[in-house]
Design a protein around this motif. Structure first.
Motif, PDB file in Angstrom:
ATOM      1  N   MET A  51      55.948 -70.186 186.440  1.00 59.17           N
ATOM      2  CA  MET A  51      55.740 -71.621 186.708  1.00 59.17           C
ATOM      3  C   MET A  51      54.241 -71.910 186.788  1.00 59.17           C
ATOM      4  SD  MET A  51      57.170 -73.857 189.883  1.00 59.17           S
ATOM      5  CE  MET A  51      58.897 -73.588 189.562  1.00 59.17           C
ATOM      6  N   ASN A  52      53.763 -72.844 185.985  1.00 63.49           N
ATOM      7  CA  ASN A  52      52.327 -73.144 186.059  1.00 63.49           C
ATOM      8  C   ASN A  52      52.047 -74.103 187.215  1.00 63.49           C
ATOM      9  OD1 ASN A  52      52.848 -75.770 185.208  1.00 63.49           O
ATOM     10  ND2 ASN A  52      52.739 -75.173 183.050  1.00 63.49           N
ATOM     11  N   GLU A  53      50.759 -74.364 187.388  1.00 64.27           N
ATOM     12  CA  GLU A  53      50.336 -75.163 188.542  1.00 64.27           C
ATOM     13  C   GLU A  53      50.956 -76.569 188.516  1.00 64.27           C
ATOM     14  OE1 GLU A  53      46.134 -75.204 190.849  1.00 64.27           O
ATOM     15  OE2 GLU A  53      46.172 -76.173 188.889  1.00 64.27           O
ATOM     16  N   THR A  54      51.043 -77.151 187.347  1.00 64.63           N
ATOM     17  CA  THR A  54      51.597 -78.494 187.207  1.00 64.63           C
ATOM     18  C   THR A  54      53.054 -78.541 187.680  1.00 64.63           C
ATOM     19  OG1 THR A  54      50.188 -78.767 185.304  1.00 64.63           O
ATOM     20  CG2 THR A  54      51.847 -80.439 185.625  1.00 64.63           C
ATOM     21  N   ASP A  55      53.807 -77.502 187.297  1.00 62.77           N
ATOM     22  CA  ASP A  55      55.215 -77.438 187.742  1.00 62.77           C
ATOM     23  C   ASP A  55      55.299 -77.334 189.261  1.00 62.77           C
ATOM     24  OD1 ASP A  55      56.203 -77.707 185.252  1.00 62.77           O
ATOM     25  OD2 ASP A  55      56.565 -75.562 184.921  1.00 62.77           O
ATOM     26  N   ALA A  56      54.413 -76.503 189.829  1.00 65.12           N
ATOM     27  CA  ALA A  56      54.411 -76.321 191.288  1.00 65.12           C
ATOM     28  C   ALA A  56      54.075 -77.628 191.986  1.00 65.12           C
ATOM     29  CB  ALA A  56      53.398 -75.246 191.684  1.00 65.12           C
ATOM     30  N   GLN A  57      53.086 -78.321 191.430  1.00 62.28           N
ATOM     31  CA  GLN A  57      52.693 -79.621 192.015  1.00 62.28           C
ATOM     32  C   GLN A  57      53.847 -80.612 191.909  1.00 62.28           C
ATOM     33  OE1 GLN A  57      49.155 -80.439 189.765  1.00 62.28           O
ATOM     34  NE2 GLN A  57      47.802 -79.632 191.366  1.00 62.28           N
ATOM     35  N   HIS A  58      54.502 -80.569 190.751  1.00 58.86           N
ATOM     36  CA  HIS A  58      55.634 -81.473 190.529  1.00 58.86           C
ATOM     37  C   HIS A  58      56.732 -81.196 191.565  1.00 58.86           C
ATOM     38  CE1 HIS A  58      58.666 -83.843 188.426  1.00 58.86           C
ATOM     39  NE2 HIS A  58      59.495 -82.822 188.620  1.00 58.86           N
ATOM     40  N   ARG A  59      57.030 -79.909 191.750  1.00 60.48           N
ATOM     41  CA  ARG A  59      58.082 -79.543 192.686  1.00 60.48           C
ATOM     42  C   ARG A  59      57.745 -80.012 194.103  1.00 60.48           C
ATOM     43  NH1 ARG A  59      59.665 -73.366 193.300  1.00 60.48           N
ATOM     44  NH2 ARG A  59      57.861 -73.478 194.654  1.00 60.48           N
ATOM     45  N   GLU A  60      56.480 -79.835 194.468  1.00 61.25           N
ATOM     46  CA  GLU A  60      56.032 -80.242 195.803  1.00 61.25           C
ATOM     47  C   GLU A  60      56.189 -81.757 195.988  1.00 61.25           C
ATOM     48  OE1 GLU A  60      51.931 -80.185 198.278  1.00 61.25           O
ATOM     49  OE2 GLU A  60      52.290 -78.405 197.007  1.00 61.25           O
TER      50      GLU A  60
END
Ligand code: ATP
Ligand code: MG
Length: 197
Positions: free
Chosen positions: A1-10
């Motif tokens: 999971m890239n950073e964008t996905d992690a941010q999205h999830r958050e």
């Protein structure tokens, strides 16, 4: 999971938590203070629509028309043991001739309304054209606001009329402003049965 996905999830987790909190809060049921104001048509009509719903749910209801405008057909149709319907005076016009008499009728109406606002058995109240009585300063705003604040917890109240006082709007839970887009009166079409009365 890239950073964008992690941010999205958050972000989505935060959003989900907010929505859950709102849903929990929205489960609370209590009597609402509802205001229908504005210069467009539909203030009284919408109040009577809610009245029909409240009666359909077996609620005890009361209607007070501060400015009587002839027999309303709705009264005849909805009439029954669960509904009390009062009109004060025998006419009030925009170019009222007798201010003292209008104030007296307003006071008479307010006394009736006050009785309902103190009675937890009355579950749904329409105060038709109370806004106008307040805008004309025919009734004391402070006294009206105090009675609305002190009413039984589960009691719904709908107040209609043009020019709702800002303090009432502030106190209310639900405020709708009817805005004129078109009205047939401008084209010379008169009030009609089933539409206006
Ligand atoms: P209704 O009782 O039809 O829901 P209302 O409560 O929104 O209307 P009031 O201010 O109580 O409006 O006016 C009552 C009457 O005036 C109604 O017959 C209505 O059709 C008419 N009316 C309302 N808005 C307008 C308007 N913008 N121009 C002309 N007549 C209007
Ligand atoms: Mg009206």
């Amino acid at each position: 999971m890239n950073e964008t996905d992690a941010q999205h999830r958050e972000r989505m987790q935060t959003l989900a938590a907010e929505m859950q909190a709102k849903t929990r809060a929205a489960r609370t049921k209590r009597g609402l203070l509802i205001v229908h104001t504005g210069h467009g048509k539909g203030k009284t009509t919408a109040a009577f629509g809610m009245l029909a719903r409240a009666l359909a749910h077996g609620r005890r209801c009361a209607v007070l028309q501060f400015i009587k405008s002839g027999n309303d057909a709705v009264e005849k149709t909805l009439r029954g043991p669960q509904l009390e319907w009062r009109q004060v005076g025998d006419g009030f016009t925009w170019d009222t001739q007798d201010r003292a008499a209008d104030i007296a009728r307003g006071r008479e109406g307010w006394a009736l309304a006050l009785g309902w606002l103190r009675d937890p058995a009355v579950q749904f109240i329409v105060l038709d054209e109370l806004n106008v009585m307040l805008a004309y300063e025919y009734l004391p705003l402070d006294e009206v606001l105090a009675a609305l604040r002190a009413r039984p917890e589960g009691q719904h109240v709908v107040v209609t009329g043009r020019d709702a006082p800002p303090a009432l709007v502030e106190l209310a839970d639900l405020v709708t402003e009817m805005r004129v887009v078109k009205h047939p009166f401008a084209a010379g079409v008169q009030a009609q049965a089933g539409i206006e009365f």
